[in-house]
Write a protein that holds these residues in place. Sequence first.
Motif, PDB file in Angstrom:
ATOM      1  N   ASN A  78       0.862  -1.164  -0.090  1.00 24.80           N
ATOM      2  CA  ASN A  78      -0.022   0.173  -0.064  1.00 24.80           C
ATOM      3  C   ASN A  78       0.783   1.319  -0.168  1.00 24.80           C
ATOM      4  N   SER A  79       1.937   1.084   1.015  1.00 21.21           N
ATOM      5  CA  SER A  79       2.846   2.367   0.615  1.00 21.21           C
ATOM      6  C   SER A  79       3.508   2.426  -0.507  1.00 21.21           C
ATOM      7  N   LEU A  80       3.783   1.362  -1.400  1.00 19.16           N
ATOM      8  CA  LEU A  80       4.512   1.396  -2.369  1.00 19.16           C
ATOM      9  C   LEU A  80       3.923   2.120  -3.598  1.00 19.16           C
ATOM     10  N   LYS A  81       2.570   1.948  -3.660  1.00 22.71           N
ATOM     11  CA  LYS A  81       1.650   2.415  -4.584  1.00 22.71           C
ATOM     12  C   LYS A  81       1.983   4.238  -4.413  1.00 22.71           C
ATOM     13  N   GLN A  82       2.050   4.708  -3.428  1.00 27.65           N
ATOM     14  CA  GLN A  82       2.021   6.110  -3.344  1.00 27.65           C
ATOM     15  C   GLN A  82       3.518   6.728  -3.076  1.00 27.65           C
ATOM     16  N   ILE A  83       4.528   5.715  -3.099  1.00 26.59           N
ATOM     17  CA  ILE A  83       5.908   6.101  -2.602  1.00 26.59           C
ATOM     18  C   ILE A  83       6.373   7.234  -3.314  1.00 26.59           C
ATOM     19  N   GLU A  84       5.977   7.669  -4.703  1.00 25.24           N
ATOM     20  CA  GLU A  84       6.705   8.468  -5.475  1.00 25.24           C
ATOM     21  C   GLU A  84       6.180  10.093  -4.904  1.00 25.24           C
ATOM     22  N   GLU A  85       4.769  10.134  -4.078  1.00 23.81           N
ATOM     23  CA  GLU A  85       4.199  11.387  -3.731  1.00 23.81           C
ATOM     24  C   GLU A  85       4.937  11.769  -2.327  1.00 23.81           C
TER      25      GLU A  85
END
Length: 249
Positions: free
Chosen positions: A32-39
């Motif tokens: 779940n964290s990986l999906k928004q990591i670039e943010e």
Amino acid sequence: MRKILLYFALKYEGDYNKVYLAIKSKEHVNLNSLKQIEEKINCNYLTILDENYPDCLKGIANPPIVLFYYGDISLLKNNNIAVIGTRKYSTYGKNMTIKIVSELKEYCVNTISGLAIGIDSFVHQESLNNNIKTIAVLGCGIDYCYPKQNEELYEQIKQKGLVISEYPGNQVPRPANFLIRNRIIAALSQSIVVIEASYKSGTMNTVAYGLEYGKDIFAIPYLANKKSGCNYLIKQGAKLIEEAKDIFL
């Protein structure tokens, strides 16, 4: 895979050993964290898996797994000369920095330095003054300008050159990280020019990395009755230079 490397670089604040161990041990990744990591970052980033990651960094021990940056990343592939020196500079050291860097505009090279107070700052500023592309390698988070008095210079380099760090975000400067950072300056340069330095200093640490990597070392001579790191390097085999053209002879 790029996002996984970014995930660990953020989790462990760019600490190479911790990031490496996390990857080697196949540490669990929160999907779940990986999906928004670039943010979680404001800057751009380059991983060791990317096609445009510099070969000169891949070949060193402990290569940065992720590089955070602002500016033109293609400068890493160009002809780069590290110009470095002491924070406790003399008028002579400042004047020689301005002279050497201004003369480099004739040779289609970029400069690399560490954005520190003193010689490094003069290198970056004089590069900008002469439309020479300059690369600042930080020993703190990519979004943390250190020293604060160089904030305007930091912003100019972001716009007109390249600012890079293996440390993300606003990570505060730690003394050990500046020495670790120096391997990047040495690896990215074709040669290293030392303007002014003491025997035991971060500048000499960068030179040590440069010698390990097979870089050519150049030094500006100093007064004979001073404990000059430059004079020491010249006695050890560094090439004495008095003007920029001496680098290219």
